[in-house]
Design a protein around this motif. Structure first.
Motif, short mmCIF file in Angstrom:
data_model
loop_
_atom_site.label_atom_id
_atom_site.label_comp_id
_atom_site.label_asym_id
_atom_site.label_seq_id
_atom_site.Cartn_x
_atom_site.Cartn_y
_atom_site.Cartn_z
N ARG A 28 21.32 37.90 42.59
CA ARG A 28 21.29 37.61 44.39
C ARG A 28 21.48 35.67 43.89
NH1 ARG A 28 21.51 41.26 47.19
NH2 ARG A 28 20.46 40.06 49.05
N GLU A 68 24.66 45.96 41.00
CA GLU A 68 23.28 45.34 41.22
C GLU A 68 21.92 46.23 40.75
OE1 GLU A 68 24.01 43.32 45.06
OE2 GLU A 68 26.37 42.97 44.10
N HIS A 72 22.59 48.91 43.49
CA HIS A 72 23.75 48.85 44.61
C HIS A 72 25.09 48.07 44.28
CE1 HIS A 72 21.17 49.06 47.96
NE2 HIS A 72 19.47 48.31 46.97
N GLY A 74 28.40 45.58 44.14
CA GLY A 74 28.96 44.49 44.80
C GLY A 74 30.32 44.73 44.84
N CYS A 116 21.89 51.45 52.98
CA CYS A 116 20.61 50.43 51.89
C CYS A 116 20.95 49.18 53.43
CB CYS A 116 21.73 50.76 50.74
SG CYS A 116 22.45 49.38 50.82
N ARG A 118 21.94 46.19 52.53
CA ARG A 118 22.71 45.44 51.44
C ARG A 118 23.86 45.26 51.70
NH1 ARG A 118 22.09 44.22 46.00
NH2 ARG A 118 19.75 44.71 46.71
N ARG A 120 27.85 44.49 51.53
CA ARG A 120 29.21 44.77 51.47
C ARG A 120 28.76 45.75 50.01
NH1 ARG A 120 31.23 38.73 50.20
NH2 ARG A 120 30.77 37.77 52.77
N CYS A 121 27.42 46.57 50.02
CA CYS A 121 26.94 47.56 49.33
C CYS A 121 28.42 48.82 49.10
CB CYS A 121 26.14 48.64 49.25
SG CYS A 121 25.27 49.29 48.08
N HIS A 126 25.36 55.50 49.24
CA HIS A 126 24.80 54.40 50.48
C HIS A 126 25.64 54.72 51.54
CE1 HIS A 126 22.22 51.94 47.17
NE2 HIS A 126 22.28 53.42 47.37
#
Length: 311
Positions: A28, A68, A72, A74, A116, A118, A120-121, A126
């Motif tokens: 990140r 991630e 998560h 990405g 979630c 986030r 583009r998770c 999720h």
């Protein structure tokens, strides 16, 4: 200290052969910072690998997936209009829909969104589709003590097909919401004499400004209270007045509805149309009209009151 730790983590990711973009997703951080550190440490850029021909759907998705923190996933592949896409059998598909189908074993209904938060998770646990979100919102509606959604809306549209629950559990008809409708710029008035019932209204002969007060300041609130008292205690055509206002204002926003009509202000009439915070007046002719406006079955008490109401 955090900067050194990030630099060390980036060096470990470089040793794994990850690209600057993939490292930025995992840690990140800005890929440009990773690129600068790579140049300072003298680590060459990894050779670009190509996805093997004939790869399965899962392999095609895993090829650009970046694991991630906090579980998560990405995306280091192609992004179009802010959405990760993957090419399968010569066709570009949304990676979120592919990941949802692989994780849940069925095709998604409606849009796929990451619950979630986030961006583009692609972690399948999720991801939610419209059916899952509606189920969760139905539980919110039930916990709030609201009645079950009607089978049809006020316009008679089947809510099994066009029904949609908002995050707060309020029912919304997508066909009514998306249908183009002409805006009525004229404010409905119960004293305009356009219908027979207006001659029997208690507001006839009164000052029209009393029913147009915004009700913001203290004097205006007193005027609005006086108008409501006339509607609620003296008027014999309160239900007709309310129905006239609801018809004229159908589809209008809350801020576009002004004045007191049928004993309700603009905000209350907006809530009545959208199904929120409806006052319960069962056993009256007004309650019968509310059932009509909302497309609900008429309760026995309201049916009896309507039958006994003077024509």
């Amino acid at each position: 200290m955090d900067a050194y730790r990030s630099r060390e983590d980036a060096a470990k990711c470089m040793a794994e052969g990850l690209t600057d973009h993939a490292i930025g997703l995992r840690l990140r951080m800005d890929p440009k910072t990773v690129k600068k550190w790579r140049a300072q440490m003298g680590v060459p850029q990894p050779q670009k690998s190509e996805r093997p021909a004939g790869a399965s759907v899962q392999e095609a998705l895993d090829f650009h997936a970046v694991h991630e923190d906090a579980g998560h996933i990405g995306w280091s592949g192609t992004v179009r209009n802010g959405h990760p896409i993957v090419k399968l059998r010569g066709q570009w598909l949304l990676a979120s829909r592919v990941a949802f189908e692989l994780g849940h074993g069925r095709q998604p209904v409606g849009n796929v969104k990451a619950s979630c938060g986030r961006p583009r998770c692609l972690e399948s646990t999720h991801l939610t589709d419209r059916r899952m979100r509606d189920d969760a919102r139905a539980k919110v509606r039930e916990a709030a003590g609201r009645r079950p959604p009607p089978a049809t809306c006020a316009q008679g549209h089947n809510q099994r097909v066009f029904g949609h629950l908002k995050p707060d559990g309020v029912q919304c008809c997508t066909r009514c919401r998306d249908a183009p409708r002409p805006r009525n710029t004229e404010k409905p008035r119960a004293m305009d004499g356009t219908a027979e019932w207006t001659t029997r209204a208690a507001c006839q002969g009164s000052t029209a400004a009393l029913w147009e007060t915004p009700g913001v300041t203290s004097p205006e609130q007193e005027q609005a209270h006086a108008a409501r008292s006339v509607c609620n205690t003296l008027c014999a055509v309160r239900a007709e007045c309310l129905e006239h206002a609801m018809t004229a204002e159908r589809g209008s926003e809350r801020t576009e509805r002004t004045g007191i009509r049928g004993g309700l202000d603009g905000g209350e009439r907006h809530d009545l149309e959208t199904g929120r915070a409806m006052p319960e007046e069962h056993g009256t002719a007004l309650g019968f009209r509310r059932h009509q406006l909302l497309g609900e079955p008429r309760c026995p008490r309201c049916l009896n009151a309507q039958a006994l109401a003077p024509s």
